[in-house]
Each structure stands twice: as structure tokens, then as C-alpha cells.
Design a protein around this motif. Structure first.
Motif, PDB file in Angstrom:
ATOM      1  N   LEU A 176      -6.771   5.807   1.204  1.00 17.29           N
ATOM      2  CA  LEU A 176      -8.071   6.401   0.900  1.00 17.29           C
ATOM      3  C   LEU A 176      -7.979   7.926   0.869  1.00 17.29           C
ATOM      4  O   LEU A 176      -8.526   8.573  -0.025  1.00 17.29           O
ATOM      5  CB  LEU A 176      -9.115   5.951   1.916  1.00 17.29           C
ATOM      6  N   ALA A 177      -7.254   8.508   1.824  1.00 15.78           N
ATOM      7  CA  ALA A 177      -7.092   9.963   1.862  1.00 15.78           C
ATOM      8  C   ALA A 177      -6.333  10.465   0.629  1.00 15.78           C
ATOM      9  O   ALA A 177      -6.717  11.457   0.012  1.00 15.78           O
ATOM     10  CB  ALA A 177      -6.366  10.372   3.143  1.00 15.78           C
ATOM     11  N   VAL A 178      -5.256   9.780   0.260  1.00 19.67           N
ATOM     12  CA  VAL A 178      -4.468  10.188  -0.909  1.00 19.67           C
ATOM     13  C   VAL A 178      -5.294  10.036  -2.184  1.00 19.67           C
ATOM     14  O   VAL A 178      -5.278  10.921  -3.055  1.00 19.67           O
ATOM     15  CB  VAL A 178      -3.157   9.371  -0.993  1.00 19.67           C
ATOM     16  N   ASP A 179      -6.047   8.950  -2.314  1.00 16.42           N
ATOM     17  CA  ASP A 179      -6.883   8.753  -3.495  1.00 16.42           C
ATOM     18  C   ASP A 179      -7.980   9.814  -3.585  1.00 16.42           C
ATOM     19  O   ASP A 179      -8.293  10.297  -4.673  1.00 16.42           O
ATOM     20  CB  ASP A 179      -7.504   7.360  -3.494  1.00 16.42           C
ATOM     21  N   ASP A 215       0.816  -1.196   0.000  1.00 20.31           N
ATOM     22  CA  ASP A 215       0.000   0.000   0.000  1.00 20.31           C
ATOM     23  C   ASP A 215       0.859   1.259   0.000  1.00 20.31           C
ATOM     24  O   ASP A 215       0.458   2.269  -0.559  1.00 20.31           O
ATOM     25  CB  ASP A 215      -0.913  -0.011   1.217  1.00 20.31           C
ATOM     26  N   ALA A 216       2.017   1.198   0.613  1.00 21.72           N
ATOM     27  CA  ALA A 216       2.910   2.356   0.603  1.00 21.72           C
ATOM     28  C   ALA A 216       3.376   2.648  -0.818  1.00 21.72           C
ATOM     29  O   ALA A 216       3.497   3.812  -1.207  1.00 21.72           O
ATOM     30  CB  ALA A 216       4.097   2.116   1.522  1.00 21.72           C
ATOM     31  N   ILE A 217       3.608   1.604  -1.584  1.00 17.46           N
ATOM     32  CA  ILE A 217       4.015   1.787  -2.976  1.00 17.46           C
ATOM     33  C   ILE A 217       2.869   2.426  -3.761  1.00 17.46           C
ATOM     34  O   ILE A 217       3.089   3.308  -4.589  1.00 17.46           O
ATOM     35  CB  ILE A 217       4.433   0.437  -3.605  1.00 17.46           C
ATOM     36  N   HIS A 218       1.653   1.995  -3.475  1.00 20.49           N
ATOM     37  CA  HIS A 218       0.481   2.559  -4.143  1.00 20.49           C
ATOM     38  C   HIS A 218       0.363   4.046  -3.840  1.00 20.49           C
ATOM     39  O   HIS A 218       0.119   4.859  -4.729  1.00 20.49           O
ATOM     40  CB  HIS A 218      -0.767   1.801  -3.688  1.00 20.49           C
ATOM     41  N   ASN A 219       0.526   4.437  -2.582  1.00 25.65           N
ATOM     42  CA  ASN A 219       0.449   5.849  -2.202  1.00 25.65           C
ATOM     43  C   ASN A 219       1.551   6.659  -2.879  1.00 25.65           C
ATOM     44  O   ASN A 219       1.303   7.765  -3.365  1.00 25.65           O
ATOM     45  CB  ASN A 219       0.552   6.015  -0.689  1.00 25.65           C
ATOM     46  N   PHE A 220       2.755   6.116  -2.887  1.00 26.29           N
ATOM     47  CA  PHE A 220       3.868   6.816  -3.521  1.00 26.29           C
ATOM     48  C   PHE A 220       3.625   6.989  -5.012  1.00 26.29           C
ATOM     49  O   PHE A 220       3.867   8.060  -5.567  1.00 26.29           O
ATOM     50  CB  PHE A 220       5.187   6.069  -3.277  1.00 26.29           C
ATOM     51  N   SER A 221       3.122   5.940  -5.654  1.00 27.31           N
ATOM     52  CA  SER A 221       2.892   6.046  -7.100  1.00 27.31           C
ATOM     53  C   SER A 221       1.779   7.044  -7.398  1.00 27.31           C
ATOM     54  O   SER A 221       1.844   7.760  -8.393  1.00 27.31           O
ATOM     55  CB  SER A 221       2.570   4.682  -7.700  1.00 27.31           C
ATOM     56  N   ASP A 222       0.754   7.095  -6.543  1.00 27.62           N
ATOM     57  CA  ASP A 222      -0.313   8.087  -6.734  1.00 27.62           C
ATOM     58  C   ASP A 222       0.240   9.501  -6.638  1.00 27.62           C
ATOM     59  O   ASP A 222      -0.062  10.354  -7.472  1.00 27.62           O
ATOM     60  CB  ASP A 222      -1.420   7.919  -5.682  1.00 27.62           C
ATOM     61  N   MET A 223       1.026   9.757  -5.612  1.00 24.97           N
ATOM     62  CA  MET A 223       1.570  11.100  -5.423  1.00 24.97           C
ATOM     63  C   MET A 223       2.554  11.452  -6.533  1.00 24.97           C
ATOM     64  O   MET A 223       2.539  12.576  -7.047  1.00 24.97           O
ATOM     65  CB  MET A 223       2.233  11.224  -4.048  1.00 24.97           C
TER      66      MET A 223
END
Length: 97
Positions: A83-86, A1-9
């Protein structure tokens, strides 16, 4: 999930930067303008998503072969952050249309 957040940002920052550059008017050096920067940014984003997807697939297979204990609260907290980042990404994308 950390990778997902990083890729989103990272995707959001790349898209925002490309949009800023693409809005520049044409000049003597770039006679058709900077519109193609958005295409290059999309290529970078898609390539990084493919690489992250391959890495996550690898990690999934390795956990299937050798399962580890799931840390429940860590999953809940990271899910909340994701969820917050998305939500932020969706709001920024909507506002930039």
C-alpha cells in the motif's frame, strides 16, 4: 506481494529514466529526439508485467493443487508495504504529469 512491490518500483525507475532521456533535445545523431525511449520503456514494463502475471498464475495453480498454511501477520505487513509503495507510485506519477 514482494514481486508486486518489486515490479512497481522497477516500473517506476524505468519510466522515470525514460522520461529523463526523452526530454533531451534532438542532436546530429538523433534528429527526431529521444521520444521513442518512452515507448521502449513501456514495452519493457508491459513485458515484465506479463511474465510476472504468468509466474503468479503458475504459483496460484500450484497452491490450489497443494495448499499451504497462510502466515497472517506476514500477509498484513507485506500488504502495508505494498500500500505504501502504491501510494508513493501514484503520488510520483501524479507529480510527473
Amino acid at each position: 506481494d514482494a514481486i508486486h512491490n518489486f515490479s512497481d518500483m522497477a516500473s517506476l525507475v524505468i519510466a522515470f529514466g525514460a522520461r529523463k532521456i526523452a526530454r533531451r533535445p534532438a542532436d546530429a545523431k538523433m534528429t527526431f529526439g529521444y521520444g521513442r525511449v518512452e515507448i521502449v520503456a513501456a514495452l519493457i514494463n508491459y513485458t515484465s508485467l506479463i511474465l510476472i502475471g504468468v509466474y503468479l498464475l503458475y504459483e496460484g495453480v500450484m497452491r490450489w493443487i497443494e495448499p499451504s498454511e497462510v502466515a497472517g501477520w506476514t500477509v498484513v505487513i507485506l500488504g502495508g508495504v505494498a500500500l505504501a509503495v502504491d501510494t508513493l507510485t501514484a503520488l510520483l506519477t501524479y507529480s510527473m504529469q
